[in-house]
Design a protein around this motif. Structure first.
Motif, PDB file in Angstrom:
ATOM      1  N   PHE A 156       0.816  -1.217   0.000  1.00 33.90           N
ATOM      2  CA  PHE A 156       0.000   0.000   0.000  1.00 33.90           C
ATOM      3  C   PHE A 156       0.853   1.271   0.000  1.00 33.90           C
ATOM      4  O   PHE A 156       0.335   2.351  -0.268  1.00 33.90           O
ATOM      5  N   TRP A 178       0.478   2.551  -3.409  1.00 36.50           N
ATOM      6  CA  TRP A 178      -0.913   2.706  -3.826  1.00 36.50           C
ATOM      7  C   TRP A 178      -1.075   3.645  -5.008  1.00 36.50           C
ATOM      8  O   TRP A 178      -1.792   3.360  -5.955  1.00 36.50           O
ATOM      9  N   TRP A 179      -0.399   4.776  -4.971  1.00 38.54           N
ATOM     10  CA  TRP A 179      -0.613   5.809  -5.979  1.00 38.54           C
ATOM     11  C   TRP A 179       0.112   5.537  -7.288  1.00 38.54           C
ATOM     12  O   TRP A 179      -0.050   6.262  -8.247  1.00 38.54           O
ATOM     13  N   HIS A 225      -6.255   2.649 -10.317  1.00 40.88           N
ATOM     14  CA  HIS A 225      -7.386   1.999  -9.664  1.00 40.88           C
ATOM     15  C   HIS A 225      -8.635   2.324 -10.472  1.00 40.88           C
ATOM     16  O   HIS A 225      -9.221   3.395 -10.326  1.00 40.88           O
ATOM     17  N   ASN A 244      -9.439   7.925  -5.102  1.00 39.79           N
ATOM     18  CA  ASN A 244      -8.170   7.199  -5.070  1.00 39.79           C
ATOM     19  C   ASN A 244      -7.244   7.786  -4.010  1.00 39.79           C
ATOM     20  O   ASN A 244      -6.615   7.052  -3.245  1.00 39.79           O
ATOM     21  N   GLY A 265      -6.377   5.799  -0.511  1.00 37.87           N
ATOM     22  CA  GLY A 265      -4.962   5.548  -0.241  1.00 37.87           C
ATOM     23  C   GLY A 265      -4.536   6.082   1.113  1.00 37.87           C
ATOM     24  O   GLY A 265      -3.822   5.407   1.864  1.00 37.87           O
ATOM     25  N   TYR A 310      -5.977   3.878   3.961  1.00 36.03           N
ATOM     26  CA  TYR A 310      -5.345   2.560   4.095  1.00 36.03           C
ATOM     27  C   TYR A 310      -3.857   2.646   4.444  1.00 36.03           C
ATOM     28  O   TYR A 310      -3.292   1.677   4.943  1.00 36.03           O
TER      29      TYR A 310
END
Length: 179
Positions: free
Chosen positions: A130, A133-134, A138, A146, A150, A153
């Motif tokens: 994670f 994530w970016w 997604h 998004n 992110g 999480y």
């Protein structure tokens, strides 16, 4: 009618040492790390899109049993995080008296350390991605969704390593109690 409370006298070697202050604080912080993502999932279960496009939300299938799953997942994750408190509280060293059959018995060090250490490793492996994530698209989420998802999480990345640190502290402290 009067009742007398039973007192148990223990040998000095049987009296547990107090956990370090940093371990107590860390154990209390861990459930707070899981809370943002859990609340977001509950919001999704309540019918809110939570940053998903309409098509993205529908594709997730959060209706009927999907709602039950998302709520159950959120509750289970928070309960698992709260178990960390057992590594710094008396009930993690001695089974509470009110529990049938086992009440009053010492918790074996391995019975607490092995699952906690395995959990720390599993959580570290599960949540470490994670951090990236970016960097992954997604689909079905808005740009703002998004970003928000992110950020909600991201605290979970710290869960595994912090659980590992509290577990190590518990192991060292309990191992030192042995005669």
């Amino acid at each position: 009618m009067t009742t007398t409370k039973r007192t148990i006298t223990r040998p000095a070697a049987d009296v547990p040492s107090a956990p370090p202050r940093w371990a107590v604080r860390t154990a209390h912080i861990i459930p707070l790390l899981t809370l943002p993502s859990g609340l977001w999932r509950l919001w999704l279960a309540g019918g809110h899109r939570g940053g998903y496009t309409e098509a993205g939300y529908e594709a997730m299938g959060i209706d009927g049993w999907g709602t039950v799953y998302v709520i159950g997942l959120s509750v289970a994750v928070e309960a698992a995080a709260l178990l960390t408190l057992g590594l710094v509280r008396p009930w993690g060293e001695r089974v509470p008296e009110w529990i049938p059959v086992l009440g009053g018995r010492r918790v074996a060090v391995r019975a607490a350390v092995v699952p906690a250490a395995a959990g720390a490793v599993a959580l570290t492996v599960l949540w470490s991605p994670f951090v990236l994530w970016w960097t992954v698209p997604h689909h079905g989420m808005t740009d703002t969704g998004n970003l928000v998802a992110g950020l909600l999480y991201l605290p979970l990345v710290a869960w595994g390593p912090l659980l590992g640190a509290v577990t190590l502290s518990y192991h060292r402290r309990r191992r030192a109690e042995r005669p």
